[in-house]
Design an enzyme around this catalytic site. Structure first.
Site, PDB file in Angstrom:
ATOM      1  N   SER A 223      20.745 -58.780  52.200  1.00 35.58           N
ATOM      2  CA  SER A 223      21.759 -59.199  52.989  1.00 35.58           C
ATOM      3  C   SER A 223      23.127 -58.825  52.323  1.00 35.58           C
ATOM      4  O   SER A 223      23.685 -59.563  51.537  1.00 35.58           O
ATOM      5  CB  SER A 223      21.790 -60.662  53.499  1.00 35.58           C
ATOM      6  OG  SER A 223      20.423 -60.964  54.056  1.00 35.58           O
TER       7      SER A 223
ATOM      8  N   LYS B 149      21.640 -58.969  60.846  1.00 36.29           N
ATOM      9  CA  LYS B 149      21.728 -60.101  59.959  1.00 36.29           C
ATOM     10  C   LYS B 149      22.839 -60.977  59.868  1.00 36.29           C
ATOM     11  O   LYS B 149      22.868 -62.209  59.844  1.00 36.29           O
ATOM     12  CB  LYS B 149      21.370 -59.749  58.458  1.00 36.29           C
ATOM     13  CG  LYS B 149      21.124 -60.437  57.413  1.00 36.29           C
ATOM     14  CD  LYS B 149      19.959 -61.816  57.851  1.00 36.29           C
ATOM     15  CE  LYS B 149      20.111 -63.080  56.890  1.00 36.29           C
ATOM     16  NZ  LYS B 149      19.404 -62.571  55.527  1.00 36.29           N
TER      17      LYS B 149
ATOM     18  N   LYS C  73      28.380 -66.492  51.428  1.00 36.08           N
ATOM     19  CA  LYS C  73      28.475 -65.041  51.322  1.00 36.08           C
ATOM     20  C   LYS C  73      28.184 -64.246  52.468  1.00 36.08           C
ATOM     21  O   LYS C  73      29.172 -63.262  52.838  1.00 36.08           O
ATOM     22  CB  LYS C  73      27.529 -64.450  50.200  1.00 36.08           C
ATOM     23  CG  LYS C  73      27.675 -63.098  50.033  1.00 36.08           C
ATOM     24  CD  LYS C  73      26.271 -62.115  50.584  1.00 36.08           C
ATOM     25  CE  LYS C  73      25.050 -62.737  50.178  1.00 36.08           C
ATOM     26  NZ  LYS C  73      24.063 -61.914  50.632  1.00 36.08           N
TER      27      LYS C  73
END
Length: 291
Positions: free
Chosen positions: A94, A169, A237
């Protein structure tokens, strides 16, 4: 198939194991003690990402962040230096959608295909081979990779071109992050108001507020069991990717930014390696601690 797999962390290990169990030959990079059992099962430990690329037809990456993918692909003895025409690189990490497009262009210039295919479902989904896989790239590459995806996940969608998987995502992580924050507030409110948060959660599961977050992570909040299914620092993140992308697109995502700041506070308070459901502890600290 002859597959290279780089990134044998909490998610990568069971994903690689499913491919080995399906009969594929896996060339594995970064094998450590915790992932040594994959070699026992038939995987082959390889010294460098370059050699993984040289000895594999398809190379899968499952790494923590954008700089990690950059280094593994294009660093010294990286994947790119071992590629030959016709190979396929699949990044299931990701990472930044913008960086993904640049990475894909460099790989495609070597006459190879590139897919970004991040996943959702956490460690539980990885172990159960029930991950949601969001794919960006060319349809021919997707069809080539689909039999592998089907060994690791259930809901598999070609969203669009390269980068669209990562965009999906990020959108997923916005929804999950904001819902975790909402459930945290609701259960904290219930507790401070004198109600039993376990019973409040049970009641809400039968109404319009029901969700997988309330079901699974809400239970962790009630029981205060914060062993990571998905670490706070990794979700932080992803929320940072969303905030950075919003700035680049000149759009406002105010609640995403606020939740990212709460996750910053959680990491700063030592909760970075706890499950992201531990966000409720950050809210408790803002309210003067548990009572």
């Amino acid at each position: 198939m002859n597959i290279g797999f780089i990134g044998l962390g909490v998610m990568g290990r069971p994903m690689a194991e499913h491919l080995i169990d399906a009969g594929h030959q896996l060339n594995l990079s970064r094998v450590k003690d915790v992932s040594g059992y994959l070699v026992t099962k038939g995987g082959k430990a390889i010294d460098s990402a370059k050699v993984v690329a040289e000895t594999s037809d398809i190379i899968i990456l499952m790494l923590p962040d954008t700089p990690d993918v950059d280094a593994v692909l294009f660093g010294e003895n990286g994947v790119a230096s071992g590629l030959s025409a016709g190979k396929l690189v699949i990044d299931m990490s990701s990472i930044s959608p913008v960086a993904t497009k640049h990475f894909a262009a460099r790989i495609e210039a070597l006459d190879c295909d590139y897919l970004d295919a991040p996943v959702s479902g956490g460690e539980v989904g990885a172990r159960a081979a029930s991950l949601t896989i969001m794919v960006g790239g060319m349809e021919r590459a997707f069809e080539r990779a689909k039999p592998l995806f089907e060994k690791m996940g259930k809901n598999i969608t070609l969203v669009g071109g390269v980068g669209d998987g990562q965009t999906t995502k990020v959108a997923n992580q916005i929804i999950v992050g904001l819902t975790i924050e909402a459930v945290s507030e609701a259960l904290l409110f219930s507790k401070r108001a004198g109600a039993d948060p376990a019973k409040v959660r049970q009641a809400l599961m039968g109404g319009f507020a029901a969700s997988r977050i309330l079901e699974v992570l809400g239970e962790r909040m009630v029981k205060e069991t914060f062993d990571p299914g998905f670490r706070m620092r990794l979700h932080r993140k992803d929320m940072t990717l969303a905030v950075d992308a919003a700035r680049a697109l000149d759009i406002a995502l105010p609640n995403t930014a606020a939740t990212q700041q709460l996750m910053n506070a959680a990491v700063a308070s030592g909760d970075g390696d706890r499950d992201h459901s531990a966000l409720i502890k950050t809210l408790e600290r803002l309210c003067g601690g548990a009572r």
